[in-house]
Design an enzyme around this catalytic site. Structure first.
Site, PDB file in Angstrom:
ATOM      1  N   LYS A   1     -11.123  -4.010  10.208  1.00 16.83           N
ATOM      2  CA  LYS A   1      -9.782  -3.661  10.687  1.00 16.83           C
ATOM      3  C   LYS A   1      -9.486  -4.311  12.031  1.00 16.83           C
ATOM      4  O   LYS A   1      -8.351  -4.727  12.303  1.00 16.83           O
ATOM      5  CB  LYS A   1      -9.643  -2.141  10.791  1.00 16.83           C
ATOM      6  CG  LYS A   1      -9.551  -1.435   9.452  1.00 16.83           C
ATOM      7  CD  LYS A   1      -9.445   0.079   9.636  1.00 16.83           C
ATOM      8  CE  LYS A   1      -9.376   0.794   8.298  1.00 16.83           C
ATOM      9  NZ  LYS A   1      -9.310   2.263   8.456  1.00 16.83           N
TER      10      LYS A   1
ATOM     11  N   GLY B   1      -0.377   4.812  -1.106  1.00 17.03           N
ATOM     12  CA  GLY B   1      -1.452   5.449  -0.363  1.00 17.03           C
ATOM     13  C   GLY B   1      -0.942   6.637   0.426  1.00 17.03           C
ATOM     14  O   GLY B   1       0.241   7.000   0.372  1.00 17.03           O
ATOM     15  N   PHE B   2      -1.812   7.235   1.196  1.00 22.24           N
ATOM     16  CA  PHE B   2      -1.493   8.459   1.930  1.00 22.24           C
ATOM     17  C   PHE B   2      -0.338   8.237   2.913  1.00 22.24           C
ATOM     18  O   PHE B   2       0.712   8.893   2.841  1.00 22.24           O
ATOM     19  CB  PHE B   2      -2.759   8.932   2.649  1.00 22.24           C
ATOM     20  CG  PHE B   2      -2.557  10.092   3.582  1.00 22.24           C
ATOM     21  CD1 PHE B   2      -1.767  11.176   3.231  1.00 22.24           C
ATOM     22  CD2 PHE B   2      -3.181  10.095   4.828  1.00 22.24           C
ATOM     23  CE1 PHE B   2      -1.584  12.244   4.094  1.00 22.24           C
ATOM     24  CE2 PHE B   2      -3.012  11.163   5.697  1.00 22.24           C
ATOM     25  CZ  PHE B   2      -2.202  12.230   5.328  1.00 22.24           C
TER      26      PHE B   2
ATOM     27  N   GLY C   1       0.840  -1.200   0.000  1.00 24.83           N
ATOM     28  CA  GLY C   1       0.000   0.000   0.000  1.00 24.83           C
ATOM     29  C   GLY C   1       0.870   1.242   0.000  1.00 24.83           C
ATOM     30  O   GLY C   1       0.502   2.278   0.573  1.00 24.83           O
ATOM     31  N   GLY C   2       2.018   1.149  -0.679  1.00 25.52           N
ATOM     32  CA  GLY C   2       3.019   2.203  -0.627  1.00 25.52           C
ATOM     33  C   GLY C   2       2.662   3.486  -1.343  1.00 25.52           C
ATOM     34  O   GLY C   2       3.318   4.503  -1.117  1.00 25.52           O
TER      35      GLY C   2
END
Length: 571
Positions: A163, A19-20, A16-17
């Protein structure tokens, strides 16, 4: 700056590199110059082409590499992880995954695939970026809670429930096949390129909602600047390698260690971007009924508004409760301390979103170039400019003139004929004086009013009489339809307005004129300011009205059912 050495560098993977938070972590890892970074993300490689950035330069030099990875496919995850020693899993949900099943696949099944791939590839350390929201049940505030507080049994928000499941999977996986894990739970992450908090606030900035404060406005929240979250991940990786017992299999809250009133944070963002801070406080009783009301609307309206209302539901809950966290465990065991203060972080964030500021060029172009619905309804001419307060001085002048006329004709104690004759006499006198005045007096110029200003053109007269003829013919058509006694919708559309008109005409003339004047100068302007909110409310009312109508049709007595059969078929 120290030179980069491949021999001394460790290889890590950031899932997920792009992403924010993932992008911030990658930038920090590259700045440390002691890591070889593999970027794993679901976005296509073309997103990095021709980008003049630290990441693209690092890929060109070999310090970083990119893998397109779908975490739902374990084989793709293994390909990216093979040969690495540390994995940072950002836990991003694919933006296209809106339904429950896809969210489950990305978050829960994706977590299982990442853990299994780490075990097969002999990865030493796995750090998961979760959220402090997993401990929030939507019903109770959180006052400086620590890691001893367990997750709730029931969640109002689907993403938080998934999550929480991922959290549990990571903690259970610790110390299997030599893999050591830990979980970080940052609270309300914000910063430059933030795709959540700041864009949400800016989208609401011109709406009525942006003026509201839910409750007293004293509820505290912990906010975390994104670079501090990246720093915490690196601290966790270092601690897992050196102090495994105190860190492995544990979760840690990450904040800026500076709790702030939620509405003060919102106000800082708004003021920094040129918008007004919220000022209207809603009583606590109203705030308490809002989440159940939104939840009921979600059930009534179905999937059409489900995602928007789910977001609104969680946003209302988050803004209404105190949510602060004790970070002493992170300070003690992974040696985390914020590197950017909250004040500095807010300033950097506001600066990065300057293109969304109220006085930016793009905002002005949108404000002045796009014609609103109500402006189109009013014809977009002089009347529209006056009623929509385009020029405040001009509109106020017309409003004042209307007030004086109202007083002269209706409140002056005169008859209508005497008032009209005196007003006509005054108008003639003013025109006469205007006509005999010289062109310039003391630097002020007076233009002569041409006769054409008082004339109606042939085309104008044709338009007026054509409009009257169309209205007459439409009235005859409606009367004919009503006389046939078959169109009940038409009957209701005519009967209800006529009844309302009867009620209005029964009021005193003075009250009617005063009310109409005030409504004309306020309602159009108000609607233009809150157009989206009004339209959304009307849409919701129409849907609820349609559902109610269907229920009524089903419960009608048998003799009356044929009368409404055509209407029911429409639904």
């Amino acid at each position: 700056m120290t030179e980069f050495s491949v021999e001394d560098a460790r290889t890590c993977v950031v899932i997920g590199g792009l992403g924010f938070i993932g992008r911030s972590l990658i930038l920090r890892l590259l700045k440390l110059r002691s890591w070889i970074v593999r970027i794993a993300d679901s976005s296509p490689p073309s997103i990095l082409v021709d980008q003049k950035s630290i990441i693209s330069d690092a890929i060109s030099s070999g310090r970083a590499s990119y893998f397109q990875v779908d975490v739902r496919d374990k084989s793709q995850v293994i390909r990216a992880l093979d040969g690495s020693s540390v994995v940072f899993h950002m836990g991003n949900t694919d933006p296209s995954a809106h339904d429950t099943y896809q969210c489950y696949l990305y978050i829960v099944q994706g977590t299982k695939n990442v853990i299994a791939a780490c075990q097969e590839c002999n990865v030493k350390s796995l750090i998961y970026n979760s959220s402090a929201d997993v401990i929030f049940d939507g019903l109770h505030g959180l006052h400086y809670v620590d890691e001893s507080l367990k997750c709730p049994w029931k969640y109002e928000d689907m993403l938080n429930e998934f999550k929480a499941q991922a959290d549990a999977l990571f903690l259970i996986a610790d110390n299997y096949d030599g893999l050591r894990t830990c979980v970080l739970r940052p609270s309300n992450v914000f910063g430059p390129a933030d795709p959540y908090i700041v864009p949400f606030l800016v989208n609401q900035a011109n709406s009525f909602l942006a003026k509201l404060i839910l409750g007293t406005g004293d509820n505290l929240c912990d906010f975390t600047y994104v670079e501090n979250v990246s720093h915490a991940h690196i601290c966790a990786a270092e601690s897992l390698a050196s102090e495994t017992v105190a860190v492995a299999g544990k979760e840690f809250y990450i904040t800026n260690l500076e709790p702030m009133k939620y509405w003060e944070f919102v106000s800082r963002i708004y003021e920094g971007l040129g918008y007004k801070r919220p000022m209207i406080k809603l009583p606590a009783r109203i705030c308490r009924i809002m989440p159940p009301l939104v939840k009921w609307l979600r059930n009534q309206l179905g999937s059409e508004f489900s995602h928007q209302l789910a977001s609104a539901h969680f946003a209302i809950q988050s803004a209404s409760f105190t949510r602060t966290f004790n970070c002493s465990a992170a300070q003690e065991h992974i040696r985390y301390l914020p590197i950017i203060s909250l004040e500095e972080g807010i300033g950097l964030t506001v600066k990065s979103f300057s293109h969304l500021a109220k006085e930016s060029t793009s905002a002005r172009e949108i404000d002045f170039c796009e014609q609103s619905k109500v402006e189109k309804l009013l014809g977009g001419g002089k009347v529209a400019d006056i009623l929509l307060w385009r020029d405040e001085k001009e509109t106020f002048t017309y409003f004042l003139a209307l007030v004086l006329l109202f007083y002269w004709v209706l409140l002056g104690g005169r008859t209508f004929i005497s008032s009209a004759s005196q007003f006509l006499l005054l108008a003639i006198l003013l025109l006469f004086v205007h006509n005999i005045l010289p062109m310039n007096i003391g630097g002020f110029s007076f233009q002569e009013m041409p006769l054409s200003s008082f004339q109606i053109s042939d085309s104008g007269m044709k338009y007026i009489f054509g409009t009257l003829a169309c209205l007459w013919n439409e009235g005859i058509h409606i009367t004919k339809s009503l006389a046939q006694g078959e169109d009940w919708d038409m009957f209701l559309k005519v009967a209800i307005p006529l009844y309302l008109l009867k009620l209005i005409l029964s009021l005193p003339l003075k009250l009617m004129v005063a009310a109409a004047s005030v409504i004309a100068f306020t309602s159009f302007f108000t609607y233009e300011q809150y157009e989206e909110e009004f339209d959304a409310f009307v849409k919701v009312v129409c849907i609820l009205g349609g559902n109610l109508k269907m229920k009524l049709m089903r419960n009608l007595p048998a003799p009356l059912s044929p009368l409404f059969q055509s209407d029911e078929a429409l639904y």
